[in-house]
Enzyme design. Structure first.
Site, mmCIF file in Angstrom:
data_model
loop_
_atom_site.group_PDB
_atom_site.id
_atom_site.type_symbol
_atom_site.label_atom_id
_atom_site.label_comp_id
_atom_site.label_asym_id
_atom_site.label_seq_id
_atom_site.Cartn_x
_atom_site.Cartn_y
_atom_site.Cartn_z
ATOM 1 N N CYS A 11 79.087 55.966 41.133
ATOM 2 C CA CYS A 11 80.286 55.122 41.034
ATOM 3 C C CYS A 11 80.067 53.764 41.706
ATOM 4 O O CYS A 11 80.456 52.729 41.175
ATOM 5 C CB CYS A 11 81.486 55.763 41.740
ATOM 6 S SG CYS A 11 81.660 57.517 41.487
ATOM 7 N N ASP A 12 79.474 53.759 42.873
ATOM 8 C CA ASP A 12 79.489 52.559 43.715
ATOM 9 C C ASP A 12 78.128 51.909 43.956
ATOM 10 O O ASP A 12 78.067 50.819 44.520
ATOM 11 C CB ASP A 12 80.125 52.897 45.077
ATOM 12 C CG ASP A 12 81.576 53.345 44.915
ATOM 13 O OD1 ASP A 12 82.248 52.840 43.993
ATOM 14 O OD2 ASP A 12 82.030 54.203 45.688
ATOM 15 N N CYS A 66 79.796 58.499 46.377
ATOM 16 C CA CYS A 66 79.398 58.583 44.971
ATOM 17 C C CYS A 66 78.503 57.403 44.600
ATOM 18 O O CYS A 66 78.991 56.297 44.350
ATOM 19 C CB CYS A 66 80.640 58.624 44.073
ATOM 20 S SG CYS A 66 80.234 58.736 42.324
#
Ligand code: NDP
Length: 316
Positions: free
Chosen positions: A142-143, A139
Site C-alpha cells: 500500500c505505502d 503494508c
C-alpha cells in the site's frame, strides 16, 4: 425483554468487503443491515493515499474512499449502524446476533466482514507516527511507493516480512530488516530471496527501541542488539511493521471453522460459504494471502451473491 429484530441480511464490519457486500445486497432488495464495528471503515482508515484501487487515477485517501463506499451503500438504502456485534449464536436455523446496544437480531443470512488487524510493536513513537501519517506503515504494497528512492526499515522475519522487504527493495535505495532472533521464521525460499538481494541488510538479534523523527516524519530507528546490548541508529524515512495480522474472528469461534491462526475457513473453495449454511465471509477475516482492498471488495460481492442464492433456496 427487548424486541427481536428480524433481518434478511446482516453485514458485520464496514471495510471494502462489507460495503461492497452491502451495495450488492441492497440492490438485490435484501434490505441489509450493517454494523460498522469498532473501526468504521476498517483498516483503510489508517492509511493515507490509496493509489492502487482501480477507478481512482489520481489516488484517494483511505478515509475518503471509505466515506464514498458508505455513501454508495446508503444510496441503495443499506441500514448502516454505528455499533458492533458482541455475540452470536449460529447453532440453530436462525442466526442470532447481539449488538452492543442490546439489540437482538435474527438474520436469515449473515456476511462476516470483520477484517483483520495488523499487529504493531506497541511503542509510543511507532503509534505516534502511525497516527500522524508520518512514516509508519504495516503494508508495503500500500505505502511502499511513497518511499521510492529512500531508505526504509522493516521489522519481522516471517513470510510477510520477507515478501514486503523484497517488494520495498525494488523501490528503495536500501532496506534494513530487523529480526529479533538469530533466524528467520519465513520459509527457506523466502528467506533466501531477501538474503540474496543486494540492497537488503538483515540485522539478526535486533529489537526496535524507538522510532525517531522530528514530530512531522520519521528520520530513523534506534535499535538494540539483544546479545551484545549495543544500540545504534539506522537512518530511514519509512518504518514498516510486518509482524503478522490478527483476524477479528473471536466472537465466531464457537460456531465457525477457523484455521489455527484464527482465519475463517471457506467450506467450499471458490465461494464465500462458511461451515454454517447462511453465513458467508468476505475480506481479510478469511484472507491471509492477498489482504488488499480490491480483493476484499471482490469477495464482498461474492458473499452478497451467495447470500442472495441462499435466500432463494430457502424460499425467500
Ligand atoms: P508470522 O506469524 O509467520 O511471522 C511474524 C514474524 O514477526 C515472526 O518472524 C516473528 O518473530 C516476528 N515478530 C512478532 N512479534 C514481533 C515483535 N514484537 N518484534 C519483532 N518481531 C516480531 O506472520 P506473517 O504475516 O509473516 O505470515 C502469516 C502467515 O501467512 C504464515 O503462515 C505465512 O507463511 C503466510 N504467508 C505466506 C506468504 C506466501 O507464501 N507468499 C506471504 C505472506 C504470508 P519470531 O519468528 O521471533 O516469532
Amino acid at each position: 425483554m427487548s424486541e427481536i429484530e428480524k433481518v434478511k441480511c446482516l453485514i458485520i464490519g464496514s471495510g471494502p468487503a462489507g460495503y461492497t457486500a452491502a451495495i450488492y445486497a441492497a440492490r438485490a432488495e435484501m434490505k441489509p443491515v450493517m454494523y460498522q464495528g469498532m473501526q468504521p471503515g476498517g483498516q483503510l482508515t489508517t492509511t493515507n493515499e490509496v493509489e492502487n484501487f482501480p477507478g481512482y487515477p489520481d489516488g484517494v485517501t483511505g478515509p475518503e474512499m471509505m466515506l464514498q463506499l458508505e455513501a454508495q451503500a446508503k444510496r441503495f438504502d443499506t441500514d448502516v449502524r454505528f455499533g458492533f456485534i458482541t455475540k452470536v449464536d449460529f447453532s440453530g436455523g436462525v442466526h442470532k446476533c447481539w449488538a452492543d446496544d442490546g439489540t437482538e437480531i435474527h438474520a436469515d443470512t449473515v456476511i462476516i466482514s470483520t477484517g483483520a488487524s495488523a499487529k504493531y510493536l506497541g511503542l509510543e513513537s511507532e503509534q505516534f507516527y502511525l497516527k500522524n501519517g508520518g512514516g509508519v506503515s504495516a503494508c508495503a504494497v500500500c505505502d511502499g511507493f511513497f518511499y521510492r528512492g529512500q531508505e526504509t526499515v522493516i521489522v519481522g522475519a516471517g513470510d510477510s516480512a520477507c515478501e514486503e522487504a523484497h517488494y520495498l527493495s525494488k523501490l528503495c535505495t536500501k532496506v534494513t530488516m530487523l529480526v529479533r532472533r538469530d533466524e528467520f521464521r519465513a520459509s527457506k525460499i523466502m528467506a533466501e530471496r531477501v538474503q540474496n538481494t543486494d540492497n537488503i541488510e538483515i540485522l539478526f538479534n535486533t529489537n526496535t527501541v524507538e522510532v525517531l523523527g522530528d514530530g512531522q516524519g520519521v528520520s530513523g530507528v534506534l535499535v538494540k542488539n539483544n546479545v551484545s546490548g549495543e544500540e545504534s541508529t539506522i537512518p530511514c524515512t519509512g518504518f514498516f511493521v510486518a509482524i503478522g495480522h490478527k483476524p477479528n474472528t473471536d466472537i465466531f469461534k464457537d460456531y465457525i471453522d477457523l484455521d489455527e491462526t484464527g482465519y475463517i475457513e471457506y467450506a467450499e473453495p471458490g465461494t464465500s460459504k462458511t461451515n454454517v449454511p447462511g453465513v458467508f465471509v468476505a475480506g481479510d477475516s478469511a484472507d491471509k494471502t492477498y489482504r488488499q482492498a480490491i480483493t476484499a471488495a471482490g469477495t464482498g460481492c461474492m458473499a452478497a451473491l451467495d447470500a442472495e442464492r441462499y435466500l432463494s433456496s430457502i424460499g425467500h
